[in-house]
Design a protein around this motif. Structure first.
Motif, PDB file in Angstrom:
ATOM      1  N   VAL A 267       0.868  -1.183   0.000  1.00  0.00           N
ATOM      2  CA  VAL A 267       0.000   0.000   0.000  1.00  0.00           C
ATOM      3  C   VAL A 267       0.897   1.223   0.000  1.00  0.00           C
ATOM      4  CG1 VAL A 267      -1.866   1.243   1.138  1.00  0.00           C
ATOM      5  CG2 VAL A 267      -1.777  -1.258   1.292  1.00  0.00           C
ATOM      6  N   PHE A 268       0.776   2.031  -1.026  1.00  0.00           N
ATOM      7  CA  PHE A 268       1.645   3.197  -1.211  1.00  0.00           C
ATOM      8  C   PHE A 268       0.976   4.467  -0.683  1.00  0.00           C
ATOM      9  CE2 PHE A 268       2.600   0.151  -4.599  1.00  0.00           C
ATOM     10  CZ  PHE A 268       3.972  -0.007  -4.444  1.00  0.00           C
ATOM     11  N   PRO A 269       1.773   5.434  -0.207  1.00  0.00           N
ATOM     12  CA  PRO A 269       1.196   6.670   0.362  1.00  0.00           C
ATOM     13  C   PRO A 269       0.319   7.456  -0.606  1.00  0.00           C
ATOM     14  CG  PRO A 269       3.506   6.453   0.965  1.00  0.00           C
ATOM     15  CD  PRO A 269       3.240   5.377  -0.041  1.00  0.00           C
ATOM     16  N   LYS A 270       0.663   7.436  -1.906  1.00  0.00           N
ATOM     17  CA  LYS A 270      -0.097   8.229  -2.877  1.00  0.00           C
ATOM     18  C   LYS A 270      -0.619   7.415  -4.061  1.00  0.00           C
ATOM     19  CE  LYS A 270       2.065  12.709  -1.961  1.00  0.00           C
ATOM     20  NZ  LYS A 270       2.783  13.863  -2.551  1.00  0.00           N
ATOM     21  N   ARG A 271       0.050   6.324  -4.375  1.00  0.00           N
ATOM     22  CA  ARG A 271      -0.272   5.591  -5.606  1.00  0.00           C
ATOM     23  C   ARG A 271      -1.441   4.633  -5.469  1.00  0.00           C
ATOM     24  NH1 ARG A 271       4.867   2.599  -6.835  1.00  0.00           N
ATOM     25  NH2 ARG A 271       3.583   1.685  -8.495  1.00  0.00           N
ATOM     26  N   GLY A 272      -1.699   4.129  -4.272  1.00  0.00           N
ATOM     27  CA  GLY A 272      -2.807   3.201  -4.094  1.00  0.00           C
ATOM     28  C   GLY A 272      -2.375   1.868  -3.511  1.00  0.00           C
ATOM     29  N   MET A 273      -3.207   0.844  -3.704  1.00  0.00           N
ATOM     30  CA  MET A 273      -2.995  -0.474  -3.109  1.00  0.00           C
ATOM     31  C   MET A 273      -2.702  -1.497  -4.205  1.00  0.00           C
ATOM     32  SD  MET A 273      -5.448  -2.381  -0.323  1.00  0.00           S
ATOM     33  CE  MET A 273      -6.953  -1.866  -1.146  1.00  0.00           C
ATOM     34  N   LEU A 274      -1.534  -2.123  -4.142  1.00  0.00           N
ATOM     35  CA  LEU A 274      -1.103  -3.087  -5.152  1.00  0.00           C
ATOM     36  C   LEU A 274      -1.608  -4.484  -4.776  1.00  0.00           C
ATOM     37  CD1 LEU A 274       0.707  -3.119  -7.760  1.00  0.00           C
ATOM     38  CD2 LEU A 274       2.521  -4.053  -6.288  1.00  0.00           C
ATOM     39  N   VAL A 275      -2.342  -5.107  -5.706  1.00  0.00           N
ATOM     40  CA  VAL A 275      -2.953  -6.408  -5.434  1.00  0.00           C
ATOM     41  C   VAL A 275      -2.545  -7.411  -6.512  1.00  0.00           C
ATOM     42  CG1 VAL A 275      -5.124  -7.668  -5.129  1.00  0.00           C
ATOM     43  CG2 VAL A 275      -4.924  -5.319  -4.303  1.00  0.00           C
ATOM     44  N   LYS A 276      -2.239  -8.628  -6.081  1.00  0.00           N
ATOM     45  CA  LYS A 276      -1.853  -9.704  -6.997  1.00  0.00           C
ATOM     46  C   LYS A 276      -3.083 -10.214  -7.749  1.00  0.00           C
ATOM     47  CE  LYS A 276       1.319 -13.048  -8.015  1.00  0.00           C
ATOM     48  NZ  LYS A 276       0.596 -13.869  -8.962  1.00  0.00           N
ATOM     49  N   THR A 277      -2.932 -10.447  -9.049  1.00  0.00           N
ATOM     50  CA  THR A 277      -4.011 -11.014  -9.866  1.00  0.00           C
ATOM     51  C   THR A 277      -3.520 -12.325 -10.481  1.00  0.00           C
ATOM     52  OG1 THR A 277      -3.380  -9.994 -11.969  1.00  0.00           O
ATOM     53  CG2 THR A 277      -4.705  -8.658 -10.451  1.00  0.00           C
ATOM     54  N   GLU A 286      -9.049   3.924  -5.923  1.00  0.00           N
ATOM     55  CA  GLU A 286     -10.151   4.419  -5.088  1.00  0.00           C
ATOM     56  C   GLU A 286     -10.973   3.232  -4.607  1.00  0.00           C
ATOM     57  OE1 GLU A 286     -12.497   7.451  -6.950  1.00  0.00           O
ATOM     58  OE2 GLU A 286     -10.748   8.617  -7.599  1.00  0.00           O
ATOM     59  N   VAL A 287     -11.096   3.109  -3.277  1.00  0.00           N
ATOM     60  CA  VAL A 287     -11.845   1.995  -2.699  1.00  0.00           C
ATOM     61  C   VAL A 287     -12.804   2.513  -1.633  1.00  0.00           C
ATOM     62  CG1 VAL A 287      -9.966   0.366  -3.138  1.00  0.00           C
ATOM     63  CG2 VAL A 287     -10.119   1.512  -0.925  1.00  0.00           C
ATOM     64  N   GLN A 288     -13.748   1.667  -1.272  1.00  0.00           N
ATOM     65  CA  GLN A 288     -14.757   2.088  -0.295  1.00  0.00           C
ATOM     66  C   GLN A 288     -15.306   0.882   0.457  1.00  0.00           C
ATOM     67  OE1 GLN A 288     -18.288   3.779  -2.032  1.00  0.00           O
ATOM     68  NE2 GLN A 288     -18.973   4.701  -0.112  1.00  0.00           N
ATOM     69  N   LEU A 289     -15.110   0.871   1.758  1.00  0.00           N
ATOM     70  CA  LEU A 289     -15.781  -0.123   2.579  1.00  0.00           C
ATOM     71  C   LEU A 289     -17.254   0.237   2.648  1.00  0.00           C
ATOM     72  CD1 LEU A 289     -13.126  -0.452   5.394  1.00  0.00           C
ATOM     73  CD2 LEU A 289     -13.812  -2.279   3.834  1.00  0.00           C
ATOM     74  N   THR A 294     -15.540   6.997   0.286  1.00  0.00           N
ATOM     75  CA  THR A 294     -14.507   6.518  -0.622  1.00  0.00           C
ATOM     76  C   THR A 294     -13.139   7.017  -0.175  1.00  0.00           C
ATOM     77  OG1 THR A 294     -16.056   6.479  -2.481  1.00  0.00           O
ATOM     78  CG2 THR A 294     -13.708   6.524  -3.023  1.00  0.00           C
ATOM     79  N   LEU A 295     -12.139   6.137  -0.242  1.00  0.00           N
ATOM     80  CA  LEU A 295     -10.779   6.480   0.180  1.00  0.00           C
ATOM     81  C   LEU A 295      -9.825   6.412  -1.003  1.00  0.00           C
ATOM     82  CD1 LEU A 295     -10.604   4.367   3.466  1.00  0.00           C
ATOM     83  CD2 LEU A 295     -11.086   6.808   3.279  1.00  0.00           C
ATOM     84  N   LYS A 296      -8.898   7.363  -1.055  1.00  0.00           N
ATOM     85  CA  LYS A 296      -7.849   7.353  -2.067  1.00  0.00           C
ATOM     86  C   LYS A 296      -6.602   8.028  -1.502  1.00  0.00           C
ATOM     87  CE  LYS A 296      -9.745  11.485  -4.357  1.00  0.00           C
ATOM     88  NZ  LYS A 296     -10.225  12.050  -5.634  1.00  0.00           N
ATOM     89  N   GLU A 297      -5.477   7.813  -2.162  1.00  0.00           N
ATOM     90  CA  GLU A 297      -4.191   8.417  -1.812  1.00  0.00           C
ATOM     91  C   GLU A 297      -3.871   8.273  -0.324  1.00  0.00           C
ATOM     92  OE1 GLU A 297      -4.370  12.350  -3.460  1.00  0.00           O
ATOM     93  OE2 GLU A 297      -4.045  11.624  -5.496  1.00  0.00           O
ATOM     94  N   ALA A 298      -3.641   9.388   0.379  1.00  0.00           N
ATOM     95  CA  ALA A 298      -3.172   9.336   1.771  1.00  0.00           C
ATOM     96  C   ALA A 298      -4.168   8.639   2.699  1.00  0.00           C
ATOM     97  CB  ALA A 298      -2.883  10.747   2.272  1.00  0.00           C
TER      98      ALA A 298
END
Length: 313
Positions: A267-277, A286-289, A294-298
């Motif tokens: 999980v990067f401070p500005k770039r987002g969340m890296l997930v294996k596919t 941009e994600v949202q529980l 909605t949450l993004k970046e910081a």
């Protein structure tokens, strides 16, 4: 020349406005009542009709098939019937009423993508283009002879909404150029090539479930196909539903083969969340529980940094 129109959604709204610009005589408009269970992000055909003083009705699918409705429509004596994103199939008896024909505007380049939700399906399938088609209506949906159609390009960054905006402009252009030809009797009928036909059904919110074993490209396409204003692609983190509204394909090489697909790699401070596919990595931007903003970046980094190494399911 008297018109009766069956219409809904933005394309219905836009096509009616285009016909009004051409001084079309619209005797009546039939549309749908908005559903409380649907996100109504589009313009109201019913409101437009009332603003323009055009009689407007919202019959049920059962009423459409009744003899009472048939007689009501026949008394209007329409020369032309148009259907613009209307959701009910019209009986053949109704299609046979107008002497100049009954026409439907479909959101694909027919005979490709007959059926429901074409704007979503073309993106899910990674198509490079789609289109808008005006065709004669027959009993079988989207199968009638083509009157006019135009291709619409799809960029790799298009979402269903940005693509729909392109299609709105194309639909208006198609009606602008084709309506005068219809009333002048100058249109040509082009039979559809059934060998090239494809059909897709409707979609439900549950269809947005992400399968992380799939390729990064197919997951990316799903996300942009059902992002806002549609229900969204989703996964689960510790049993909690997590929506993914925006993503980006990562160029990172697929080296961590021992990790399961769906693993949160970084999980990067500005770039987002890296997930294996299934074949690489996807960066969730941009994600949202559920029931959370909605949450993004910081903010995304702060919330999800602690979940590195966990598996999305």
């Amino acid at each position: 020349m008297k018109l009766v129109i069956f219409a809904y959604h933005n394309i219905g709204y836009i096509c009616i406005k285009e016909l009004l610009k051409q001084k079309a005589n619209i005797a009546a408009i039939f549309t749908h009542k908005d559903s409380k269970d649907e996100n109504i992000w589009f313009k109201s055909v019913e409101k437009l009709a009332r603003q323009k003083g055009i009689p407007v009705f919202t019959p049920s699918s059962k009423e459409i098939k009744s003899k009472v409705f048939f007689n009501k429509l026949k008394r209007l004596k329409p020369d032309i019937i148009f259907s613009f994103y209307y959701r009910y199939l019209l009986p053949q008896s109704i299609l046979d009423i107008p002497p100049y024909g009954a026409f439907n505007l479909h959101g694909s380049y027919l005979p490709e993508y007959r059926g429901r939700c074409p704007v979503n399906w073309v993106i899910i399938n990674g198509e490079k283009s789609t289109g808008v088609t005006l065709h004669y209506m027959e009993k079988k949906a989207d199968s009638g002879d083509i009157v006019a159609q135009k291709r619409v390009p799809i960029s790799f960054k298009d979402t269903a909404l940005t693509l729909f905006r392109k299609m709105e402009k194309t639909a208006a252009e198609l009606i602008r150029k084709t309506y005068p030809k219809i009333i002048e009797g100058k249109i040509k009928r082009i039979p559809q090539d059934t060998k090239k036909a494809s059909y897709y059904g409707g979609r439900n919110p549950e269809d947005g479930k992400i399968e992380w074993d799939n390729s990064k490209e197919s997951i990316y396409n799903l996300i942009r196909a059902v992002t806002h204003p549609y229900p969204g692609a989703f996964t689960y983190l510790n049993g909690e539903k997590l929506y993914v509204w925006k993503a980006q394909i990562s160029k990172r090489k697929n080296r961590l083969n021992d990790l399961k697909a769906g693993t949160i790699v970084k999980v990067f401070p500005k770039r987002g969340m890296l997930v294996k596919t299934g074949n690489g990595y996807l960066l969730l931007k941009e994600v949202q529980l559920e029931n959370v903003k909605t949450l993004k970046e910081a903010r995304l980094f702060k919330k999800f940094k602690k979940y590195e190494g966990l598996e999305l399911k």
